[in-house]
Design a protein around this motif. Structure first.
Motif, PDB file in Angstrom:
ATOM      1  N   LEU A  37       0.844  -1.199   0.000  1.00 13.59           N
ATOM      2  CA  LEU A  37       0.000   0.000   0.000  1.00 13.59           C
ATOM      3  C   LEU A  37       0.874   1.241   0.000  1.00 13.59           C
ATOM      4  O   LEU A  37       1.831   1.319   0.773  1.00 13.59           O
ATOM      5  CB  LEU A  37      -0.798   0.044   1.293  1.00 13.59           C
ATOM      6  CG  LEU A  37      -2.209  -0.479   1.350  1.00 13.59           C
ATOM      7  CD1 LEU A  37      -2.801  -0.161   2.706  1.00 13.59           C
ATOM      8  CD2 LEU A  37      -3.052   0.142   0.257  1.00 13.59           C
ATOM      9  N   LYS A  38       0.536   2.219  -0.838  1.00 14.01           N
ATOM     10  CA  LYS A  38       1.356   3.432  -0.836  1.00 14.01           C
ATOM     11  C   LYS A  38       0.529   4.620  -0.394  1.00 14.01           C
ATOM     12  O   LYS A  38       0.844   5.318   0.536  1.00 14.01           O
ATOM     13  CB  LYS A  38       1.921   3.675  -2.228  1.00 14.01           C
ATOM     14  CG  LYS A  38       2.898   2.580  -2.597  1.00 14.01           C
ATOM     15  CD  LYS A  38       4.167   3.099  -3.202  1.00 14.01           C
ATOM     16  CE  LYS A  38       5.208   2.006  -3.281  1.00 14.01           C
ATOM     17  NZ  LYS A  38       4.682   0.740  -3.862  1.00 14.01           N
ATOM     18  N   GLN A  39      -0.590   4.767  -1.114  1.00 16.82           N
ATOM     19  CA  GLN A  39      -1.422   5.898  -0.749  1.00 16.82           C
ATOM     20  C   GLN A  39      -2.695   5.333  -0.186  1.00 16.82           C
ATOM     21  O   GLN A  39      -3.237   4.383  -0.726  1.00 16.82           O
ATOM     22  CB  GLN A  39      -1.724   6.696  -1.986  1.00 16.82           C
ATOM     23  CG  GLN A  39      -0.515   7.472  -2.390  1.00 16.82           C
ATOM     24  CD  GLN A  39      -0.895   8.557  -3.347  1.00 16.82           C
ATOM     25  OE1 GLN A  39      -1.886   8.444  -4.062  1.00 16.82           O
ATOM     26  NE2 GLN A  39      -0.117   9.605  -3.354  1.00 16.82           N
ATOM     27  N   GLU A  40      -3.120   5.900   0.860  1.00 18.01           N
ATOM     28  CA  GLU A  40      -4.234   5.289   1.532  1.00 18.01           C
ATOM     29  C   GLU A  40      -5.372   6.290   1.661  1.00 18.01           C
ATOM     30  O   GLU A  40      -5.270   7.240   2.422  1.00 18.01           O
ATOM     31  CB  GLU A  40      -3.737   4.805   2.911  1.00 18.01           C
ATOM     32  CG  GLU A  40      -4.771   4.147   3.721  1.00 18.01           C
ATOM     33  CD  GLU A  40      -5.684   3.255   2.912  1.00 18.01           C
ATOM     34  OE1 GLU A  40      -6.811   3.699   2.642  1.00 18.01           O
ATOM     35  OE2 GLU A  40      -5.280   2.137   2.548  1.00 18.01           O
ATOM     36  N   PRO A  41      -6.447   6.073   0.910  1.00 18.32           N
ATOM     37  CA  PRO A  41      -7.549   7.037   0.983  1.00 18.32           C
ATOM     38  C   PRO A  41      -8.104   7.189   2.398  1.00 18.32           C
ATOM     39  O   PRO A  41      -8.532   8.274   2.798  1.00 18.32           O
ATOM     40  CB  PRO A  41      -8.618   6.450   0.049  1.00 18.32           C
ATOM     41  CG  PRO A  41      -8.132   5.114  -0.389  1.00 18.32           C
ATOM     42  CD  PRO A  41      -6.695   4.983  -0.034  1.00 18.32           C
ATOM     43  N   LYS A  42      -8.044   6.113   3.190  1.00 17.57           N
ATOM     44  CA  LYS A  42      -8.600   6.193   4.547  1.00 17.57           C
ATOM     45  C   LYS A  42      -7.846   7.204   5.397  1.00 17.57           C
ATOM     46  O   LYS A  42      -8.317   7.630   6.431  1.00 17.57           O
ATOM     47  CB  LYS A  42      -8.502   4.826   5.222  1.00 17.57           C
ATOM     48  CG  LYS A  42      -9.519   3.813   4.749  1.00 17.57           C
ATOM     49  CD  LYS A  42      -9.497   2.666   5.737  1.00 17.57           C
ATOM     50  CE  LYS A  42     -10.370   1.513   5.559  1.00 17.57           C
ATOM     51  NZ  LYS A  42     -11.077   1.052   4.529  1.00 17.57           N
ATOM     52  N   LEU A  43      -6.610   7.529   5.005  1.00 19.59           N
ATOM     53  CA  LEU A  43      -5.801   8.422   5.840  1.00 19.59           C
ATOM     54  C   LEU A  43      -5.848   9.865   5.350  1.00 19.59           C
ATOM     55  O   LEU A  43      -5.219  10.732   5.931  1.00 19.59           O
ATOM     56  CB  LEU A  43      -4.345   7.938   5.876  1.00 19.59           C
ATOM     57  CG  LEU A  43      -4.151   6.494   6.303  1.00 19.59           C
ATOM     58  CD1 LEU A  43      -2.675   6.146   6.347  1.00 19.59           C
ATOM     59  CD2 LEU A  43      -4.768   6.241   7.666  1.00 19.59           C
ATOM     60  N   ARG A  44      -6.590  10.080   4.275  1.00 20.57           N
ATOM     61  CA  ARG A  44      -6.691  11.452   3.781  1.00 20.57           C
ATOM     62  C   ARG A  44      -7.432  12.322   4.783  1.00 20.57           C
ATOM     63  O   ARG A  44      -8.298  11.856   5.485  1.00 20.57           O
ATOM     64  CB  ARG A  44      -7.444  11.454   2.449  1.00 20.57           C
ATOM     65  CG  ARG A  44      -6.529  11.950   1.346  1.00 20.57           C
ATOM     66  CD  ARG A  44      -7.212  11.844   0.015  1.00 20.57           C
ATOM     67  NE  ARG A  44      -6.514  10.881  -0.809  1.00 20.57           N
ATOM     68  CZ  ARG A  44      -7.087  10.132  -1.734  1.00 20.57           C
ATOM     69  NH1 ARG A  44      -8.384  10.177  -1.901  1.00 20.57           N
ATOM     70  NH2 ARG A  44      -6.374   9.318  -2.455  1.00 20.57           N
ATOM     71  N   GLY A  45      -7.078  13.575   4.848  1.00 21.86           N
ATOM     72  CA  GLY A  45      -7.834  14.474   5.713  1.00 21.86           C
ATOM     73  C   GLY A  45      -7.375  14.440   7.159  1.00 21.86           C
ATOM     74  O   GLY A  45      -7.970  15.061   8.026  1.00 21.86           O
ATOM     75  N   MET A  46      -6.329  13.675   7.443  1.00 17.11           N
ATOM     76  CA  MET A  46      -5.769  13.721   8.794  1.00 17.11           C
ATOM     77  C   MET A  46      -4.986  15.028   8.927  1.00 17.11           C
ATOM     78  O   MET A  46      -4.749  15.719   7.937  1.00 17.11           O
ATOM     79  CB  MET A  46      -4.808  12.541   8.987  1.00 17.11           C
ATOM     80  CG  MET A  46      -5.489  11.204   9.002  1.00 17.11           C
ATOM     81  SD  MET A  46      -6.315  10.956  10.568  1.00 17.11           S
ATOM     82  CE  MET A  46      -7.255   9.491  10.226  1.00 17.11           C
ATOM     83  N   GLY A  47      -4.517  15.310  10.150  1.00 18.44           N
ATOM     84  CA  GLY A  47      -3.730  16.537  10.345  1.00 18.44           C
ATOM     85  C   GLY A  47      -2.350  16.399   9.717  1.00 18.44           C
ATOM     86  O   GLY A  47      -2.100  15.506   8.902  1.00 18.44           O
ATOM     87  N   GLN A  48      -1.447  17.258  10.155  1.00 15.34           N
ATOM     88  CA  GLN A  48      -0.105  17.238   9.560  1.00 15.34           C
ATOM     89  C   GLN A  48       0.674  15.986   9.983  1.00 15.34           C
ATOM     90  O   GLN A  48       0.679  15.616  11.156  1.00 15.34           O
ATOM     91  CB  GLN A  48       0.642  18.485  10.021  1.00 15.34           C
ATOM     92  CG  GLN A  48       1.826  18.774   9.127  1.00 15.34           C
ATOM     93  CD  GLN A  48       2.789  19.738   9.796  1.00 15.34           C
ATOM     94  OE1 GLN A  48       2.390  20.543  10.642  1.00 15.34           O
ATOM     95  NE2 GLN A  48       4.043  19.652   9.431  1.00 15.34           N
TER      96      GLN A  48
END
Ligand code: ASP
Ligand code: MG
Length: 431
Positions: free
Chosen positions: A401-412
């Motif tokens: 896995l490289k990019q994970e849509p579930k982790l989008r929108g987290m803070g910095q």
């Protein structure tokens, strides 16, 4: 005659949180497998442990706000009792006496170590819940033998995180429970999770969420055939439903996967639970108390790793950065000194990154422990910063896995680590 095999059921707070849930316990027991002895290990009802923790904020038990907080805990239980029992008076009196001990302990607050006091007060939750449950089972004609877990689980005096004395516990369990289980028609055994006692008889607790661990300790000492944790979710999922949409059930896990996931923060079971079960090869089922016949998750040595990535969230983390500009102390010295300081303050470390002059740590601990740690770090002359709250996300079995849509929108994103099957990311938590 050979005695029957033993099953251990752990009932968490949600499975005894209201009158409906207690009725459901009867349903669970009706459908248990025949020809087994049963041990029930029970948590405090609903959110009682938090309610008792709240009492500990008060220095004066006569403070009206403290009295109100106490009332809330009392009324919560009283509501369950008056709803379920046709003649609740005696049980209400016993409950009142037990819960009043919390106020008596608070009275002595100034003379006592806080962590000791904590155990004395917070352990009342499990005591009250099993008091009520024992009467409820009896009312429903289910023969039950109530045991005080402090007579079974022997620990040291590390208040709030007591370490189990295994030989002492095995001895006590054998002494108290073996005679009972040598009878084919033994009543079911009911005891508290989370609590134990020192050799002097002082009450200890095993750490928050420790009832799973209690059940595993008893399973181990009784050589149980199996242990079941009854939950308000289907089983172990590949993400916490409170954090992610539509997580999927993991039908099978190995002990290794389960312990890794629990360690990374999967709250579905306490991380210490797995070790005794693994050592004694006792299979663990994690099942829904709402649908007891659904399969749930089966944990044993015979299974393969989950094929899908699992998302585990740990909130309330802190990021510590220690920077040392004196070259004499460069490299390992700083890291080992930092780890030692953390251990002294009972602060847990989840992730470390270091260079010659800099150590960054993702840690978790109570505010007062972190504050005192910060003071000492500054006193040592370290350049020290602490950033919180942070949120740690672990993707277990991340594969490529490289990019994970579930982790989008987290803070910095502030720290990231990756190894063969695990991807860990530390974000600033937006508050
Ligand atoms: N009642 C304790 C807690 O809430 C132990 C447990 O439920 O496992 O942490
Ligand atoms: Mg739990």
């Amino acid at each position: 005659m050979k005695s029957l095999p033993i099953l251990v059921y752990k009932l968490g707070g949600a499975s005894v949180r209201d009158p409906e849930a207690l009725r459901n316990v009867l349903h669970l027991l009706e459908h248990r497998p025949p020809h087994h002895h049963l041990v029930l290990v029970v948590s405090a009802m609903g959110k009682t442990t938090n309610g008792l923790e709240a009492l500990l904020r008060f220095s004066d038990p006569n403070d009206p706000a403290c009295q109100r907080a106490w009332r809330q805990v009392y009324d919560f239980h009283a509501n369950i009792v008056t709803t379920l029992f046709p003649e609740p008076e005696l049980l209400l009196r016993k409950m009142d006496t037990l819960l009043t001990e919390a106020l008596d302990w608070l009275e002595q607050r100034n003379r006592l170590d806080f962590d000791f006091l904590y155990d004395q007060v917070v352990s009342l939750g499990e005591q009250v819940s099993t008091l009520i449950l024992a009467d409820w089972l009896e009312l429903n004609k289910i023969p039950v033998a109530w045991f005080d877990a402090r007579q079974l689980i022997r620990t040291d005096a590390t208040w709030r995180e007591a370490k189990v004395n295994w030989s002492g516990t095995a001895h006590l369990v054998r002494r108290h429970l073996a005679p009972l289980f040598s009878r084919p028609m033994a009543p079911l055994v009911l005891t508290q999770g989370f609590i134990g006692a020192t050799v002097e008889g002082k009450t200890t607790t095993l750490g928050r969420e420790g009832s799973d661990y209690s059940a595993a300790i008893l399973s181990y000492c009784l050589e149980a055939k199996g242990m079941t944790i009854w939950k308000d979710v289907q089983g172990v999922l590949n993400g916490d439903p409170k954090e992610f949409e539509a997580p999927e059930l993991l039908p099978e896990l190995s002990y290794q996967d389960a312990i890794e996931m629990a360690y990374f923060g999967a709250t579905v079971m306490h991380p210490k639970t797995l070790q005794p079960l693994h050592d004694a090869c006792i299979p663990l089922e994690v099942k829904s108390f709402v649908q007891p016949n659904a399969p749930g998750t089966h944990v044993s040595s015979r299974t393969k790793s989950p094929a899908k990535p699992c998302y585990i969230v740990k909130r309330r983390q802190a990021l510590l950065t220690i920077f040392q500009d004196d070259f004499r102390f460069a490299t390992e010295g700083l890291l080992s000194e930092a780890l030692q300081l953390l251990q002294e303050h009972r602060v847990k470390v989840h992730m470390v990154q270091n260079s010659a002059l800099r150590v960054e740590l993702c840690v978790e601990g109570e505010s007062h422990r972190l504050d005192s740690l910060a003071e000492q770090a500054v006193a040592k002359g370290w350049n020290f910063t602490m950033h919180k709250p942070m949120i740690l996300i672990t993707v277990y079995q991340a594969g490529d896995l490289k990019q994970e849509p579930k982790l989008r929108g987290m803070g910095q994103l502030r720290m990231e680590q990756r190894n063969a099957n695990t991807w860990r990311l530390l974000f600033e938590e937006e508050v």
